[in-house]
Design a protein around this motif. Structure first.
Motif, PDB file in Angstrom:
ATOM      1  N   PRO A 175       0.816  -1.207   0.000  1.00 41.38           N
ATOM      2  CA  PRO A 175       0.000   0.000   0.000  1.00 41.38           C
ATOM      3  C   PRO A 175       0.848   1.254   0.000  1.00 41.38           C
ATOM      4  O   PRO A 175       0.506   2.216  -0.667  1.00 41.38           O
ATOM      5  N   GLN A 176       1.957   1.284   0.717  1.00 44.81           N
ATOM      6  CA  GLN A 176       2.730   2.515   0.751  1.00 44.81           C
ATOM      7  C   GLN A 176       3.308   2.845  -0.604  1.00 44.81           C
ATOM      8  O   GLN A 176       3.404   4.003  -0.958  1.00 44.81           O
TER       9      GLN A 176
ATOM     10  N   MET B  45       6.062  13.229   4.263  1.00 45.87           N
ATOM     11  CA  MET B  45       6.272  11.784   4.111  1.00 45.87           C
ATOM     12  C   MET B  45       7.747  11.444   4.253  1.00 45.87           C
ATOM     13  O   MET B  45       8.109  10.417   4.836  1.00 45.87           O
TER      14      MET B  45
ATOM     15  N   GLU C 197       0.609   4.187  -2.672  1.00 40.85           N
ATOM     16  CA  GLU C 197       0.188   5.456  -2.074  1.00 40.85           C
ATOM     17  C   GLU C 197       1.007   6.613  -2.604  1.00 40.85           C
ATOM     18  O   GLU C 197       0.476   7.669  -2.941  1.00 40.85           O
ATOM     19  N   VAL C 198       2.320   6.432  -2.650  1.00 38.40           N
ATOM     20  CA  VAL C 198       3.191   7.520  -3.114  1.00 38.40           C
ATOM     21  C   VAL C 198       2.837   7.885  -4.548  1.00 38.40           C
ATOM     22  O   VAL C 198       2.745   9.061  -4.905  1.00 38.40           O
TER      23      VAL C 198
ATOM     24  N   LYS D 170      -4.824  -2.447  -4.586  1.00 41.03           N
ATOM     25  CA  LYS D 170      -3.468  -1.916  -4.683  1.00 41.03           C
ATOM     26  C   LYS D 170      -2.926  -2.028  -6.101  1.00 41.03           C
ATOM     27  O   LYS D 170      -2.004  -1.318  -6.467  1.00 41.03           O
TER      28      LYS D 170
ATOM     29  N   VAL E  97      -0.010   7.466  -6.091  1.00 39.43           N
ATOM     30  CA  VAL E  97      -1.305   8.135  -6.183  1.00 39.43           C
ATOM     31  C   VAL E  97      -1.189   9.564  -5.696  1.00 39.43           C
ATOM     32  O   VAL E  97      -1.714  10.484  -6.318  1.00 39.43           O
ATOM     33  N   ILE E  98      -0.462   9.770  -4.584  1.00 41.76           N
ATOM     34  CA  ILE E  98      -0.342  11.132  -4.057  1.00 41.76           C
ATOM     35  C   ILE E  98       0.339  12.037  -5.068  1.00 41.76           C
ATOM     36  O   ILE E  98      -0.115  13.149  -5.348  1.00 41.76           O
TER      37      ILE E  98
END
Lengths: 193, 213
Positions: A75-76, A186, A79-80, B149, A82-83
């Motif tokens: 997920p991380q 982050m 996440e990066v 994901k 997507v951000i």
């Protein structure tokens, strides 16, 4: 779509576009971010390869190495991505709605390339984290991140602010500030397990 | 067509140039390396995505590999295989005023230059069309099986592949703004194989088509 500067002089022949030219263009843009000057290179010859490389590098460095392979930072990592991309798209839409005359991909290009100082900050932070933890460790990282954050903001506003009408500059720059702030946060709060 | 030539030898003007061109066009693939790479990156990206769980347990490794393959595919299809295989190219240009223009070009087909071979054109367009459809299927499967994901990667895949498809379709359409006409002639050309050589030349390859948006 992601590059400009085609040579219109050879339409009759089907010559493939040279790879070295594109690679050199990417390198030149990195230099322009490191030494921000009033130049048009980032805007005229935009490409999204630099931002992609930076995004992948940043996401890889923000991985927590963990023993359990189930939670291997999945997920991380996403996440990066997507951000960064969603944030850049949102800022671009915002600046277009405010009446900016910069095109969609140009804005993405500038925002993406200006992540370079923060990626360097991430690298430095990871190296500093190899030393023993403590308040000095934290102060060093804080200082580095703040300097690089300021560098990113200066670099991106040097390119983006001109495209906005004068009374809207602050409104257009503020989301950029937030965007790089989130990325800096982050980076600063990263701790390897 | 050969029958007609034999039967009406007095009336028909023997058009050797046209026959030569047709024979050349029916030749096998002229750019084997380009054709190989056109398909290689797309197919590898799809295979890696599907076979992720078997190859390695690392999400990050798989993500980065597929993303790299998709990027290589995007660059090579946009800049190399399109130009070599079907003679089309598209790009974006910013002019002095800072306005952005999208330019779509198709290579002129004259008696001196030869147009794309049938086999290459068919491989090119099939590869270009089938791939985004497969990624859209992946998108739905990732949504419905709640493996969210992977969604970022699938969306990246769809955008990169669809961008190339869209760019080349616009090149091919040329001045034709009616997409149903273009689709019909394309289908007849590559799938149903009408033998008349004049039909091959019609859509989008007559003269140098430069379209700015």
């Amino acid at each position: 779509m992601a590059e400009a500067a085609e040579s219109p002089g050879d339409p009759g022949t089907a010559t493939p576009r040279p790879l070295m030219r594109d690679l050199k263009a990417v390198g030149k843009k990195f230099m322009h971010v490191l030494y921000p000057r009033k130049s048009n290179t980032l805007l005229r010859d935009w490409d999204l390869w630099g931002p992609l490389i930076l995004c992948v590098t940043l996401a890889l460095m923000l991985q927590r190495g963990s023993v359990d392979s189930e939670k291997d930072g999945g997920p991380q990592f996403a996440e990066v991505f997507v951000i960064v991309w969603f944030g850049a798209v949102t800022i671009t839409l915002n600046s277009k709605l405010l009446g900016g005359n910069i095109s969609f991909f140009q804005s993405l290009c500038v925002l993406g390339y200006c992540i370079l100082p923060l990626t360097v900050a991430m690298l430095v932070c990871r190296l500093v984290l190899l030393a023993e933890p403590g308040p000095i460790n934290f102060m060093v990282r804080l200082f580095v991140v703040i300097v690089m954050f300021a560098w990113s903001i200066v670099a991106s506003t040097a390119f983006l602010a001109d495209s906005q009408p004068p009374n809207r500059k602050a409104l257009a720059v503020y989301p950029v500030f937030l965007f790089y702030f989130v990325i800096s946060w982050m980076i600063l709060t990263f701790t390897p397990q | 067509m050969k029958q007609a030539l034999v039967d009406d030898t007095e009336d028909v003007s023997l058009d050797f140039g046209n026959e030569e061109e047709l024979a050349f066009r029916k030749a096998k693939i002229r750019h084997p390396v380009a054709t190989f790479f056109h398909l290689f990156f797309r197919v590898s990206a799809i295979i890696t995505y599907v076979g992720c769980d078997w190859f390695s347990r690392s999400f990050v490794g798989c993500f980065v590999t597929v993303l790299l393959l998709l990027s290589f595919d995007f660059w090579s299809v946009k800049n190399v295989t399109g130009r070599l295989m079907v003679g089309l190219r598209w790009w974006n240009q910013i002019d002095e005023d800072g306005k952005s223009h999208w330019i779509f070009e198709a290579r002129k087909v004259s008696p001196n230059t030869v147009a794309a071979t049938e086999a290459e054109a068919r491989v090119f367009w099939l590869g270009l069309i089938v791939s985004p459809m497969i990624w859209i299927v992946f998108c739905f499967s990732s949504l419905f099986s709640l493996k969210l994901k992977w969604l970022a990667l699938v969306i990246a895949g769809i955008s990169l592949q669809a961008a190339n498809l869209y760019g080349y379709v616009l090149c091919k359409m040329g001045g034709e703004s009616d997409i149903s006409k273009v689709t019909a002639s394309f289908l007849s050309q590559t799938v149903f194989q009408t033998a008349c050589p004049r039909d091959f030349q019609k859509p989008g390859l007559e003269g140098l088509e430069i379209h700015k948006y």
